[in-house]
Design a protein around this motif. Structure first.
Motif, mmCIF file in Angstrom:
data_model
loop_
_atom_site.group_PDB
_atom_site.id
_atom_site.type_symbol
_atom_site.label_atom_id
_atom_site.label_comp_id
_atom_site.label_asym_id
_atom_site.label_seq_id
_atom_site.Cartn_x
_atom_site.Cartn_y
_atom_site.Cartn_z
ATOM 1 N N GLU A 178 0.847 -1.193 0.000
ATOM 2 C CA GLU A 178 0.000 0.000 0.000
ATOM 3 C C GLU A 178 0.881 1.241 0.000
ATOM 4 O O GLU A 178 2.106 1.147 0.172
ATOM 5 N N LEU A 179 0.261 2.407 -0.193
ATOM 6 C CA LEU A 179 0.981 3.676 -0.146
ATOM 7 C C LEU A 179 0.830 4.313 1.235
ATOM 8 O O LEU A 179 -0.244 4.263 1.839
ATOM 9 N N ARG A 180 1.913 4.904 1.732
ATOM 10 C CA ARG A 180 1.879 5.616 3.015
ATOM 11 C C ARG A 180 2.649 6.914 2.856
ATOM 12 O O ARG A 180 3.743 6.938 2.281
ATOM 13 N N ASN A 181 2.081 8.023 3.352
ATOM 14 C CA ASN A 181 2.733 9.320 3.244
ATOM 15 C C ASN A 181 3.841 9.458 4.283
ATOM 16 O O ASN A 181 3.655 9.109 5.453
ATOM 17 N N VAL A 182 4.981 9.978 3.847
ATOM 18 C CA VAL A 182 6.082 10.273 4.757
ATOM 19 C C VAL A 182 6.529 11.714 4.530
ATOM 20 O O VAL A 182 6.319 12.288 3.459
ATOM 21 N N GLN A 183 7.139 12.313 5.523
ATOM 22 C CA GLN A 183 7.646 13.665 5.397
ATOM 23 C C GLN A 183 8.767 13.708 4.351
ATOM 24 O O GLN A 183 9.528 12.756 4.191
ATOM 25 N N LYS A 184 8.835 14.814 3.625
ATOM 26 C CA LYS A 184 9.850 14.953 2.592
ATOM 27 C C LYS A 184 11.251 14.738 3.143
ATOM 28 O O LYS A 184 12.124 14.189 2.470
ATOM 29 N N GLY A 185 11.463 15.158 4.391
ATOM 30 C CA GLY A 185 12.782 15.007 4.992
ATOM 31 C C GLY A 185 13.169 13.561 5.221
ATOM 32 O O GLY A 185 14.354 13.245 5.342
ATOM 33 N N SER A 186 12.177 12.655 5.263
ATOM 34 C CA SER A 186 12.451 11.231 5.489
ATOM 35 C C SER A 186 12.586 10.463 4.183
ATOM 36 O O SER A 186 12.969 9.294 4.191
ATOM 37 N N TYR A 187 12.270 11.104 3.079
ATOM 38 C CA TYR A 187 12.279 10.416 1.778
ATOM 39 C C TYR A 187 13.685 10.344 1.218
ATOM 40 O O TYR A 187 14.466 11.285 1.299
ATOM 41 N N THR A 188 14.030 9.170 0.628
ATOM 42 C CA THR A 188 15.297 9.010 -0.090
ATOM 43 C C THR A 188 14.997 8.507 -1.501
ATOM 44 O O THR A 188 13.948 7.907 -1.751
ATOM 45 N N SER A 189 15.932 8.708 -2.398
ATOM 46 C CA SER A 189 15.704 8.378 -3.808
ATOM 47 C C SER A 189 15.536 6.876 -4.044
ATOM 48 O O SER A 189 15.023 6.464 -5.075
ATOM 49 N N GLY A 190 15.960 6.047 -3.090
ATOM 50 C CA GLY A 190 15.838 4.610 -3.269
ATOM 51 C C GLY A 190 14.468 4.053 -2.939
ATOM 52 O O GLY A 190 14.199 2.865 -3.181
ATOM 53 N N MET A 191 13.567 4.883 -2.403
ATOM 54 C CA MET A 191 12.232 4.418 -2.034
ATOM 55 C C MET A 191 11.320 4.352 -3.249
ATOM 56 O O MET A 191 11.432 5.167 -4.164
ATOM 57 N N LEU A 192 10.422 3.375 -3.263
ATOM 58 C CA LEU A 192 9.452 3.244 -4.346
ATOM 59 C C LEU A 192 8.221 4.089 -4.042
ATOM 60 O O LEU A 192 7.739 4.123 -2.909
ATOM 61 N N THR A 193 7.694 4.769 -5.061
ATOM 62 C CA THR A 193 6.576 5.684 -4.857
ATOM 63 C C THR A 193 5.330 5.294 -5.643
ATOM 64 O O THR A 193 4.333 6.001 -5.601
ATOM 65 N N SER A 194 5.386 4.196 -6.369
ATOM 66 C CA SER A 194 4.241 3.760 -7.166
ATOM 67 C C SER A 194 4.042 2.254 -6.992
ATOM 68 O O SER A 194 5.011 1.487 -7.016
ATOM 69 N N LEU A 195 2.784 1.838 -6.837
ATOM 70 C CA LEU A 195 2.497 0.409 -6.703
ATOM 71 C C LEU A 195 2.883 -0.356 -7.966
ATOM 72 O O LEU A 195 3.244 -1.533 -7.900
ATOM 73 N N ASN A 196 2.817 0.303 -9.118
ATOM 74 C CA ASN A 196 3.168 -0.354 -10.375
ATOM 75 C C ASN A 196 4.640 -0.747 -10.419
ATOM 76 O O ASN A 196 5.032 -1.647 -11.163
ATOM 77 N N GLU A 197 5.473 -0.068 -9.603
ATOM 78 C CA GLU A 197 6.903 -0.372 -9.584
ATOM 79 C C GLU A 197 7.202 -1.675 -8.849
ATOM 80 O O GLU A 197 8.238 -2.298 -9.081
ATOM 81 N N ILE A 198 6.317 -2.101 -7.961
ATOM 82 C CA ILE A 198 6.613 -3.216 -7.070
ATOM 83 C C ILE A 198 5.858 -4.487 -7.416
ATOM 84 O O ILE A 198 6.358 -5.596 -7.194
#
Length: 236
Positions: free
Chosen positions: A59-79
């Motif tokens: 599922e998708l879960r919102n995180v603060q921008k400061g906690s986000y890194t480029s290695g995280m997946l942001t779309s269900l279609n990616e996984i």
């Protein structure tokens, strides 16, 4: 009477105005919060290694921008449809390196090499496609034996019988059990096979293959390819 009515109307109007102001404030706060968060993909529950990910697992879960890194997946279609390389914890961010769509294929630095029979001293009977193995060399120039590739485990692309058929248990395929994350079936599938291992293909970097070829081309040193229990026990 008119005075009371006017006072009542004034109070109601003030309350409504206050509610409107508060509603606008809440809306603005929500908009600001949305602008400061990023949706990332997380598992709904714990997912074992070697599992093919379905839509109902994530599922998708919102995180603060400061906690986000480029290695995280942001779309269900990616996984969806990818295979887990390591266990994924409940609600933890899924990083790109933790999953792979074609786990048994070589990565960008590798190629699949069939091990020449004359290079082999022994191959563990329990090895199946997708397993990780340890590679040893026996009979080196100094008469000793050692493990190759600095404790690294190698991925098996395929194991074939003399009939050029993938070695497995047809009634209980190892890969199907692996996708389902059923370790008991994975173990049981190795007790019966449709043939003995005649050919083994490994995913190696160019330098790894050249090292094997350098050691074994003299026909003195030979390889011992051993099954690693991490192929089943990863995630314990």
């Amino acid at each position: 009477m008119n005075r009371r009515r006017s006072l009542l109307i004034a109070v109601v109007a003030a309350v409504m105005a206050a509610m409107l102001v508060y509603g606008v404030y809440v809306l603005q706060v929500n908009q600001v919060e949305m602008q400061q968060t990023i949706p990332i993909v997380v598992p709904k529950d714990f997912i074992r290694a070697g599992v093919l990910i379905r839509e109902d697992m994530v599922e998708l879960r919102n995180v603060q921008k400061g906690s986000y890194t480029s290695g995280m997946l942001t779309s269900l279609n990616e996984i969806i449809g990818q295979e887990t390389l390591i266990p994924l914890g409940t609600k933890e961010p899924i990083l790109k390196w933790k999953v792979n769509r074609y786990h048994m294929l070589p990565n960008e630095r590798q190629a699949t090499f069939q091990m020449p029979k004359e290079y082999l001293l022994s191959v563990s009977n329990g090895i199946r496609a997708g397993d990780r193995v340890r590679v040893y060399v026996s009979g080196t120039e100094d008469g000793g034996s050692r493990r190759l590739f600095e404790e690294k485990e190698i991925t098996v692309a395929s194991v074939k019988s003399s009939a050029n058929v993938e070695v497995d248990n047809p009634k209980n395929p190892n890969l199907l059990s692996k996708v389902e994350g059923d370790k008991e079936k994975m173990y049981a599938s190795r007790l019966e096979a449709n043939g003995a291992i005649d050919q083994i293909n490994l995913n190696l970097t160019e330098n790894e293959w050249l090292e094997i070829d350098r050691l074994c081309s003299s026909k003195k040193a030979k390889l011992v390819i051993a099954f690693s229990s991490s192929s089943i026990l990863t995630g314990e």
